[in-house]
Design a protein around this motif. Structure first.
Motif, PDB file in Angstrom:
ATOM      1  N   ARG A   1       0.825  -1.210   0.000  1.00  0.00           N
ATOM      2  CA  ARG A   1       0.000   0.000   0.000  1.00  0.00           C
ATOM      3  C   ARG A   1       0.856   1.255   0.000  1.00  0.00           C
ATOM      4  O   ARG A   1       0.610   2.209  -0.710  1.00  0.00           O
ATOM      5  N   ASN A   2       1.896   1.250   0.857  1.00  0.00           N
ATOM      6  CA  ASN A   2       2.745   2.440   0.939  1.00  0.00           C
ATOM      7  C   ASN A   2       3.426   2.725  -0.393  1.00  0.00           C
ATOM      8  O   ASN A   2       3.639   3.873  -0.764  1.00  0.00           O
ATOM      9  N   GLY A   3       3.805   1.654  -1.087  1.00  0.00           N
ATOM     10  CA  GLY A   3       4.499   1.867  -2.362  1.00  0.00           C
ATOM     11  C   GLY A   3       3.552   2.123  -3.506  1.00  0.00           C
ATOM     12  O   GLY A   3       3.934   2.646  -4.520  1.00  0.00           O
ATOM     13  N   ALA A   4       2.265   1.723  -3.381  1.00  0.00           N
ATOM     14  CA  ALA A   4       1.355   1.788  -4.533  1.00  0.00           C
ATOM     15  C   ALA A   4       0.384   2.936  -4.487  1.00  0.00           C
ATOM     16  O   ALA A   4      -0.241   3.249  -5.476  1.00  0.00           O
ATOM     17  N   ARG A   5       0.204   3.558  -3.314  1.00  0.00           N
ATOM     18  CA  ARG A   5      -0.815   4.603  -3.207  1.00  0.00           C
ATOM     19  C   ARG A   5      -0.629   5.759  -4.198  1.00  0.00           C
ATOM     20  O   ARG A   5      -1.553   6.150  -4.854  1.00  0.00           O
ATOM     21  N   PRO A   6       0.571   6.328  -4.323  1.00  0.00           N
ATOM     22  CA  PRO A   6       0.707   7.466  -5.244  1.00  0.00           C
ATOM     23  C   PRO A   6       0.394   7.100  -6.683  1.00  0.00           C
ATOM     24  O   PRO A   6      -0.203   7.862  -7.395  1.00  0.00           O
ATOM     25  N   ALA A   7       0.786   5.862  -7.131  1.00  0.00           N
ATOM     26  CA  ALA A   7       0.612   5.485  -8.538  1.00  0.00           C
ATOM     27  C   ALA A   7      -0.845   5.416  -8.962  1.00  0.00           C
ATOM     28  O   ALA A   7      -1.242   6.007  -9.938  1.00  0.00           O
ATOM     29  N   PRO A   8      -1.721   4.699  -8.147  1.00  0.00           N
ATOM     30  CA  PRO A   8      -3.131   4.668  -8.550  1.00  0.00           C
ATOM     31  C   PRO A   8      -3.764   6.038  -8.573  1.00  0.00           C
ATOM     32  O   PRO A   8      -4.579   6.334  -9.408  1.00  0.00           O
ATOM     33  N   ALA A   9      -3.390   6.892  -7.630  1.00  0.00           N
ATOM     34  CA  ALA A   9      -3.989   8.227  -7.600  1.00  0.00           C
ATOM     35  C   ALA A   9      -3.633   8.984  -8.868  1.00  0.00           C
ATOM     36  O   ALA A   9      -4.443   9.648  -9.484  1.00  0.00           O
ATOM     37  N   THR A  10      -2.330   8.842  -9.266  1.00  0.00           N
ATOM     38  CA  THR A  10      -1.886   9.532 -10.482  1.00  0.00           C
ATOM     39  C   THR A  10      -2.559   8.946 -11.717  1.00  0.00           C
ATOM     40  O   THR A  10      -3.019   9.670 -12.595  1.00  0.00           O
ATOM     41  N   SER A  11      -2.605   7.587 -11.795  1.00  0.00           N
ATOM     42  CA  SER A  11      -3.208   6.949 -12.971  1.00  0.00           C
ATOM     43  C   SER A  11      -4.691   7.252 -13.075  1.00  0.00           C
ATOM     44  O   SER A  11      -5.225   7.425 -14.160  1.00  0.00           O
ATOM     45  N   ALA A  12      -5.367   7.323 -11.927  1.00  0.00           N
ATOM     46  CA  ALA A  12      -6.795   7.649 -11.957  1.00  0.00           C
ATOM     47  C   ALA A  12      -7.000   9.059 -12.490  1.00  0.00           C
ATOM     48  O   ALA A  12      -7.908   9.326 -13.279  1.00  0.00           O
ATOM     49  N   GLY A  13      -6.148   9.972 -12.040  1.00  0.00           N
ATOM     50  CA  GLY A  13      -6.262  11.350 -12.543  1.00  0.00           C
ATOM     51  C   GLY A  13      -5.988  11.415 -14.026  1.00  0.00           C
ATOM     52  O   GLY A  13      -6.665  12.129 -14.766  1.00  0.00           O
ATOM     53  N   ASN A  14      -4.981  10.648 -14.460  1.00  0.00           N
ATOM     54  CA  ASN A  14      -4.674  10.630 -15.892  1.00  0.00           C
ATOM     55  C   ASN A  14      -5.824  10.061 -16.704  1.00  0.00           C
ATOM     56  O   ASN A  14      -6.138  10.541 -17.794  1.00  0.00           O
ATOM     57  N   ARG A  15      -6.447   9.000 -16.157  1.00  0.00           N
ATOM     58  CA  ARG A  15      -7.573   8.405 -16.886  1.00  0.00           C
ATOM     59  C   ARG A  15      -8.721   9.384 -17.042  1.00  0.00           C
ATOM     60  O   ARG A  15      -9.352   9.459 -18.088  1.00  0.00           O
ATOM     61  N   ARG A  16      -9.009  10.132 -15.974  1.00  0.00           N
ATOM     62  CA  ARG A  16     -10.096  11.112 -16.083  1.00  0.00           C
ATOM     63  C   ARG A  16      -9.754  12.194 -17.096  1.00  0.00           C
ATOM     64  O   ARG A  16     -10.587  12.616 -17.888  1.00  0.00           O
ATOM     65  N   THR A  17      -8.485  12.640 -17.063  1.00  0.00           N
ATOM     66  CA  THR A  17      -8.064  13.683 -18.009  1.00  0.00           C
ATOM     67  C   THR A  17      -8.120  13.171 -19.439  1.00  0.00           C
ATOM     68  O   THR A  17      -8.626  13.852 -20.340  1.00  0.00           O
ATOM     69  N   LEU A  18      -7.584  11.943 -19.645  1.00  0.00           N
ATOM     70  CA  LEU A  18      -7.595  11.367 -20.992  1.00  0.00           C
ATOM     71  C   LEU A  18      -9.016  11.142 -21.491  1.00  0.00           C
ATOM     72  O   LEU A  18      -9.316  11.355 -22.660  1.00  0.00           O
TER      73      LEU A  18
END
Length: 282
Positions: A185-202
């Motif tokens: 969780r500690n290592g993965a939290r930033p990545a999903p947040a970023t990817s989710a934001g990218n998906r919404r933007t895309l």
């Protein structure tokens, strides 16, 4: 006997996209929302079945194809039947299966005129739903078959996992999982947040791009109709040429953004001047 027809963009029988979709839905008791959904060929198979009784074995038609081979099968069934009936309309399957609006709209415009020329039965007497064995056309969202099948597999796997847990009721095992989980969780939290934001933007960008492309496609399609209207008028007047300035006026009318862009405008001028003497174009 089959009546073969030919059509251009200039005709009194031309339908708008909404009228075309409504016409198909009325005949087949289907629920298409756009012309591109007919790119799999199933609707044309059934419309041909309506026009020419027993001309197509609808059991061979994949009304809701799930793969490209299924789509190719539909077009193969259709073109084979047309060949037997004597319909000489060439079908560019590679273009049609891509589901682009202009290719599918032009094909549907032709089929509408062909249908009217060959209709010799009352469409109201045709049992569209029964002829395709009660299948929705296209399939309603949320009613697809594979998803329930996948869901039914999961309960089978779950008891197996529970059996393993009961055979090893040792405390260190869950403790080991607990120590691994925080690390992930500690290592993965930033990545999903970023990817989710990218998906919404895309997603937003793609939606905007799609609307722009559809608007541009509609503009050029209407432009083509206006140009062919000039050709039709010239034919009626038995004229052999069309004034360049008249063509330019039609091509640039209402396209203010293109006129303001010098590069695009010059390219259109070059393309126009290069093709004015090509009699095959008109």
């Amino acid at each position: 006997m089959v009546v073969n027809v030919f059509i251009s963009a200039v005709t009194t029988d031309t339908l708008s996209r909404k009228d075309a979709v409504a016409w198909v839905n009325n005949l087949l008791k289907s629920h298409f929302t756009k012309v591109e959904e007919m790119a799999n060929g199933a609707a044309y198979c059934q419309l041909t079945h309506l026009l020419f009784s027993n001309s197509i074995n609808l059991r061979k038609v994949k009304f809701n194809p799930r793969s490209e081979p299924d789509i190719l099968t539909n077009w193969k069934v259709l073109t084979t039947s047309w060949k037997d009936l004597g319909i000489d309309k060439p079908v560019d399957v590679e273009k049609m299966k891509k589901g682009k609006f202009q290719d599918n709209m032009e094909f549907l415009q032709w089929f509408y005129k062909f249908f009217k020329a060959n209709l010799n039965v009352e469409p109201e007497d045709y049992d569209a739903v029964g002829s395709r064995f009660g299948e929705d056309l296209p399939a309603l969202k949320g009613a697809s078959g594979p998803r329930p099948a996948v869901a039914s597999v999961r309960p089978v796997v779950a008891p197996t996992m529970k059996t393993k847990t009961t055979t090893q009721p040792v405390a260190p095992v869950p403790a080991t999982k607990a120590t691994v989980a925080p690390t992930v969780r500690n290592g993965a939290r930033p990545a999903p947040a970023t990817s989710a934001g990218n998906r919404r933007t895309l997603a937003a960008e793609w939606e905007t791009m799609a609307k722009d492309m559809e608007s541009e496609r509609e503009f050029y399609y209407n432009m083509l109709q206006r140009v062919e209207a000039l050709v039709h008028e010239a034919d009626e007047l038995k004229a052999t040429t069309i004034e360049v300035e008249t063509l330019k006026k039609v091509l640039y009318e209402g396209n203010e953004e293109t006129v303001e862009n010098g590069d695009d405008n010059s390219q259109l001028n070059e393309a126009l001047n290069a093709n004015l003497d090509d009699t095959d174009t008109f």
